[in-house]
Design an enzyme around this catalytic site. Sequence first.
Site, mmCIF file in Angstrom:
data_model
loop_
_atom_site.group_PDB
_atom_site.id
_atom_site.type_symbol
_atom_site.label_atom_id
_atom_site.label_comp_id
_atom_site.label_asym_id
_atom_site.label_seq_id
_atom_site.Cartn_x
_atom_site.Cartn_y
_atom_site.Cartn_z
ATOM 1 N N CYS A 8 -2.003 8.921 2.566
ATOM 2 C CA CYS A 8 -1.833 8.535 1.166
ATOM 3 C C CYS A 8 -3.122 8.716 0.376
ATOM 4 O O CYS A 8 -3.090 8.759 -0.854
ATOM 5 C CB CYS A 8 -1.334 7.095 1.067
ATOM 6 S SG CYS A 8 -2.266 5.926 2.066
ATOM 7 N N GLU A 40 0.888 -1.166 0.000
ATOM 8 C CA GLU A 40 0.000 0.000 0.000
ATOM 9 C C GLU A 40 0.918 1.206 0.000
ATOM 10 O O GLU A 40 1.584 1.482 1.006
ATOM 11 C CB GLU A 40 -0.930 -0.027 1.212
ATOM 12 C CG GLU A 40 -2.177 0.820 1.013
ATOM 13 C CD GLU A 40 -1.906 2.290 1.267
ATOM 14 O OE1 GLU A 40 -1.722 3.030 0.270
ATOM 15 O OE2 GLU A 40 -1.863 2.701 2.419
#
Length: 452
Positions: free
Chosen positions: A263, A229
């Site tokens: 993010c 990720e």
Amino acid sequence: MTSFDVINPANGELVRSVGLASPEETDAAIARAQAAFPAWKAVAPGDRARLLRRFADAVDGALEELARLEVLNAGHTIGNARWEAGNVRDVLHYYSAAPERLFGRQIPVAGGLDVTFQEPLGVVGVIVPWNFPMPIAGWGFAPALAAGNTVVLKPAELTPLTALRLAELAREAGIPEDVFQVLPGAGPVVGQRFVTHPAVRKVVFTGSTRVGKQVMAGCADQVKRVTLELGGKSANLVFADADLEQAAATAPYGVFDNAGQDCCARSRILVQASVYDRFMELLEPAVKGVVVGAPGDEATEMGPLISAAHLAKVSSYVPDDAPVAFRGSAPDGPGFWFPPTVLAPVSPGDPAAIDEIFGPVVAVLPFTDEDDAVRLANAGEYGLSGSIWTRDVGRALRVSRAVEAGNLSVNSHSSVRYWTPFGGFKQSGLGRELGPDALASFTETKNVFIAH
């Protein structure tokens, strides 16, 4: 270096020194996890489920303690930190149902019976970043443990405190010590050993795309399973038919939450040219209204950046001659503070519109029509998240299908729900966390044929 000083980002003061694991200690922890795996795999599904529920209840009992610890350790606002601790509890409860529902299949074949089993992998190494230390830890260890794996977890050097407390709560709940271990250490020492040690059968990594590529390359040597990720440069698309007041009022919270250290931050706002000026008029008071201050205060909406080094990086994207349209406020004095900042006009090729700044800085760009909006949204190497603001359901569906991102919200900035899959397109990652999809990445499918 044998220890690391954990610093409070809000005032620069020492919170605690934490010992860092050596290569030898890392190997010993992996060996203990490997030795504990057969017994943990053999635990009856209902009993493993019960232990995970007890772990969830232990987290729930320590919710405020964990939240206050994260305020000190990571500079998160107390409201966010409570949500994050609650997310660990909820993720554990969600995956506590998994051991008894880890179904295989019976597949019709000629000449016998064919069945599949979902077998655990073995030792799983989880590498957690500093921006959301608690939830991202839980997204890794909860499904891994539920599927019957043992876990060694490396927290970020900057933010190890809540992970260490979670390990204590796991032991209090009855999960064997060697089944779930938290090992503070440097990335090139502990994290790299997860990649190279043959007993670690899978690495779960959340962090920068640059390091993620190194992890993936290292895992390839052993054909080791990996979930990544990574970075994001998500777009918030605002069409002319949207509820502009709502879109502008919520836009700051889509990018400035956790001081932009997310993010999934919508750090590019793409606005249809015909309403661009009006949107900017509405956005300015919303940005200036973001309450930036002491993270422990109930009213605070945005806290500090994580470190002096990160503050310097974020500041480099807003030099003295940057096109600052307007900005909010931030405290003076000690701590790593940066005000919410809106850059406009910005060209699509500007670093502020391309790079993941990972701070409270947003670039606003106009677009002409639907095709132009999609083209701008898909520019660049990332594809993690994003938002689409429109009253037209048909447009919402068309644009959602056209935007290359793993997690999209219409008239919302939500990215993460623990019961739905989360992950990125392109260089934003590999694999999916959370929801029903995550379990598959912590098991191997075994096919067994039994002849008549």
